[in-house]
Design a protein around this motif. Structure first.
Motif, PDB file in Angstrom:
ATOM      1  N   PHE A 299      42.052  33.471  32.328  1.00  0.00           N
ATOM      2  CA  PHE A 299      41.794  33.624  31.032  1.00  0.00           C
ATOM      3  C   PHE A 299      40.243  34.444  31.163  1.00  0.00           C
ATOM      4  CE2 PHE A 299      40.435  33.263  26.650  1.00  0.00           C
ATOM      5  CZ  PHE A 299      41.046  34.166  26.374  1.00  0.00           C
ATOM      6  N   MET A 300      39.410  33.693  31.484  1.00  0.00           N
ATOM      7  CA  MET A 300      38.006  34.337  31.316  1.00  0.00           C
ATOM      8  C   MET A 300      37.434  35.343  32.297  1.00  0.00           C
ATOM      9  SD  MET A 300      36.932  32.840  28.905  1.00  0.00           S
ATOM     10  CE  MET A 300      35.359  32.761  28.981  1.00  0.00           C
ATOM     11  N   LYS A 301      38.037  35.189  33.475  1.00  0.00           N
ATOM     12  CA  LYS A 301      37.285  36.031  34.427  1.00  0.00           C
ATOM     13  C   LYS A 301      37.618  37.352  34.562  1.00  0.00           C
ATOM     14  CE  LYS A 301      41.074  35.871  38.164  1.00  0.00           C
ATOM     15  NZ  LYS A 301      40.970  35.124  39.469  1.00  0.00           N
ATOM     16  N   GLY A 302      38.716  38.123  32.800  1.00  0.00           N
ATOM     17  CA  GLY A 302      38.061  38.572  33.225  1.00  0.00           C
ATOM     18  C   GLY A 302      39.010  40.152  33.813  1.00  0.00           C
ATOM     19  N   ARG A 303      39.078  41.227  33.932  1.00  0.00           N
ATOM     20  CA  ARG A 303      39.161  42.378  34.636  1.00  0.00           C
ATOM     21  C   ARG A 303      38.773  43.470  35.821  1.00  0.00           C
ATOM     22  NH1 ARG A 303      40.767  48.173  32.191  1.00  0.00           N
ATOM     23  NH2 ARG A 303      38.217  48.888  32.222  1.00  0.00           N
ATOM     24  N   ARG A 304      39.173  43.668  36.603  1.00  0.00           N
ATOM     25  CA  ARG A 304      38.238  44.497  37.986  1.00  0.00           C
ATOM     26  C   ARG A 304      38.400  45.272  37.687  1.00  0.00           C
ATOM     27  NH1 ARG A 304      39.290  38.530  41.992  1.00  0.00           N
ATOM     28  NH2 ARG A 304      37.948  37.241  40.947  1.00  0.00           N
ATOM     29  N   VAL A 305      37.481  46.407  38.588  1.00  0.00           N
ATOM     30  CA  VAL A 305      38.417  47.426  39.030  1.00  0.00           C
ATOM     31  C   VAL A 305      37.807  47.932  40.077  1.00  0.00           C
ATOM     32  CG1 VAL A 305      37.241  49.733  38.244  1.00  0.00           C
ATOM     33  CG2 VAL A 305      37.684  48.092  35.833  1.00  0.00           C
ATOM     34  N   PHE A 306      38.392  48.690  40.897  1.00  0.00           N
ATOM     35  CA  PHE A 306      38.508  48.884  42.205  1.00  0.00           C
ATOM     36  C   PHE A 306      37.746  50.261  41.918  1.00  0.00           C
ATOM     37  CE2 PHE A 306      39.997  50.475  46.492  1.00  0.00           C
ATOM     38  CZ  PHE A 306      39.615  49.452  47.035  1.00  0.00           C
ATOM     39  N   GLU A 307      36.435  50.878  42.512  1.00  0.00           N
ATOM     40  CA  GLU A 307      36.178  51.409  42.826  1.00  0.00           C
ATOM     41  C   GLU A 307      35.934  51.869  44.049  1.00  0.00           C
ATOM     42  OE1 GLU A 307      32.889  51.387  38.742  1.00  0.00           O
ATOM     43  OE2 GLU A 307      31.968  51.832  41.087  1.00  0.00           O
TER      44      GLU A 307
END
Length: 386
Positions: free
Chosen positions: A281-289
């Motif tokens: 819940f806490m680690k949030g979203r990740r974005v692949f660049e």
């Protein structure tokens, strides 16, 4: 003073006297902040009653004024050490009590302006000697708006993180936060001298000098490829974007603007003692660049246009994600699976490369041996005929 005082908030270093009569040395934070528990001193007041109680200490206006003056005098004393001609004095102080001041950034918002100038950090331009925030601001580029930082477990890890590539090319200095408490302390400060602290491992990084026309063309060229990669990775990432922070790496995994960084996630995992139920819940979203200028990404772009269902291309996307996971400071969910993918790619890359060469060499050596043997046998046979 002792280095371990930070773990013992009830150190009896401040002794209260009223009209030269000793009252107590156990205040538990009422008379002096806990993060300054390493300071020793004597306070003598003529304005408090001799039968002063803990309730009086908590509610008395005199005590509140006394506390502010004690804190101010302490900061003046520490600032004096930091401005000493002998730089080693403050280095010694920081080594022993730097963590206390960082804790103060978290606990004492009222004194942020006094605490911030006393902090010291390594940076991309000063890996061997710590610098102050004042020194960082003085060295900032004229067009630079923010103070950049990255949190890692060591200077070496911070230095080799892919997030720094474009910033180093632009000669922008980045603070290395290598102490576990550093990241929380900096986030508590939020800004220094009207310069915001910016984590370069988070999404939406702005490093200035944007070429909007070039970005627009690149986005149009790779937009469908980004959608294709996102479809393959599924829920592992929130989005796939074109990166403005990479120059030599093909890709990187950045954390959400309001989520945990990879370093914070690692620290929190260590704190939970195996209970990871709240981490998701806490680690949030990740974005692949992705880096559109890298050969691997260009090959994937070509693969999408020609054969998007190719198994090798899809496996390459999976391996890219896992590699970005590691290089960005995250821990793979299944290290054994990642190892299997690497071994598979290694097998494809080196299959038959040396064995074929060795086979040719062996055949050549055999041929040479047969020729030499024939040359030796012929004279013997000729001699026998005679």
């Amino acid at each position: 003073m002792g280095k371990d005082d930070i773990t013992n908030p009830k150190t009896k270093n401040i002794r209260l006297y009223v009209k030269r009569v000793f009252i107590s040395d156990d205040f538990d934070g009422e008379l002096f902040p806990r993060y300054l528990s390493f300071v020793k001193g004597v306070v003598d007041s003529n304005d408090l009653p001799l039968n002063v109680s803990r309730e009086i200490l908590q509610e008395s206006r005199i005590v509140r004024i006394m506390r502010k003056r004690l804190v101010r005098k302490t900061f003046d004393m520490i600032l004096g050490i930091s401005m000493s001609e002998n730089k080693g004095d403050y280095d010694t102080f920081w080594e022993n009590f730097g963590k206390h001041l960082k804790l103060g950034c978290i606990e004492d918002r009222e004194n942020h302006k006094r605490l911030a100038p006393l902090l010291r950090f390594f940076s991309s331009k000063s890996e061997d000697e710590m610098i102050s925030l004042d020194e960082y601001v003085e060295n900032m580029k004229p067009e630079q708006k923010d103070i950049y930082y990255i949190a890692a477990d060591s200077v070496s890890s911070a230095r080799n993180a892919p997030f720094l590539e474009r910033l180093l090319e632009k000669d922008l200095e980045v603070l290395y936060l290598v102490d576990p408490i550093d990241e929380v302390a900096i986030q508590s400060l939020k800004s220094y001298k009207e310069k915001n602290f910016v984590d370069i491992s988070k999404e939406d990084l702005d490093i200035g000098n944007k070429n909007e026309e070039k970005e627009k063309v690149t986005k149009e060229e790779f937009s469908k490829t980004c959608d294709w990669i996102k479809k393959r990775l599924g829920e592992k990432v929130a989005n796939v974007n074109i990166s403005n922070r990479l120059s030599s790496s093909p890709c990187v995994l950045v954390s959400g603007k309001f989520g945990w960084s990879a370093n914070m996630e690692r620290l929190m995992k260590a704190q939970t003692v195996g209970d990871t139920s709240t981490l998701e819940f806490m680690k949030g979203r990740r974005v692949f660049e992705i880096n559109p200028e890298h050969p691997i990404i260009r090959e994937l772009n070509a693969a999408f246009r020609s054969k998007p269902d190719d198994d090798d291309a899809l496996r390459a996307i999976d391996l890219l994600y896992d590699a970005a996971l590691v290089s960005s400071g995250y821990t793979p969910d299944n290290p054994a699976q990642l190892s299997g993918k690497i071994y598979e790619m290694m097998g494809m890359a080196i299959s038959g490369k040396w064995s074929a060469f060795d086979g040719k060499q062996s055949a050549s050596q055999t041929s040479q041996a047969e020729t030499l043997e024939a040359e030796l046998v012929e004279p013997v046979q000729a001699g026998g005929q005679k």
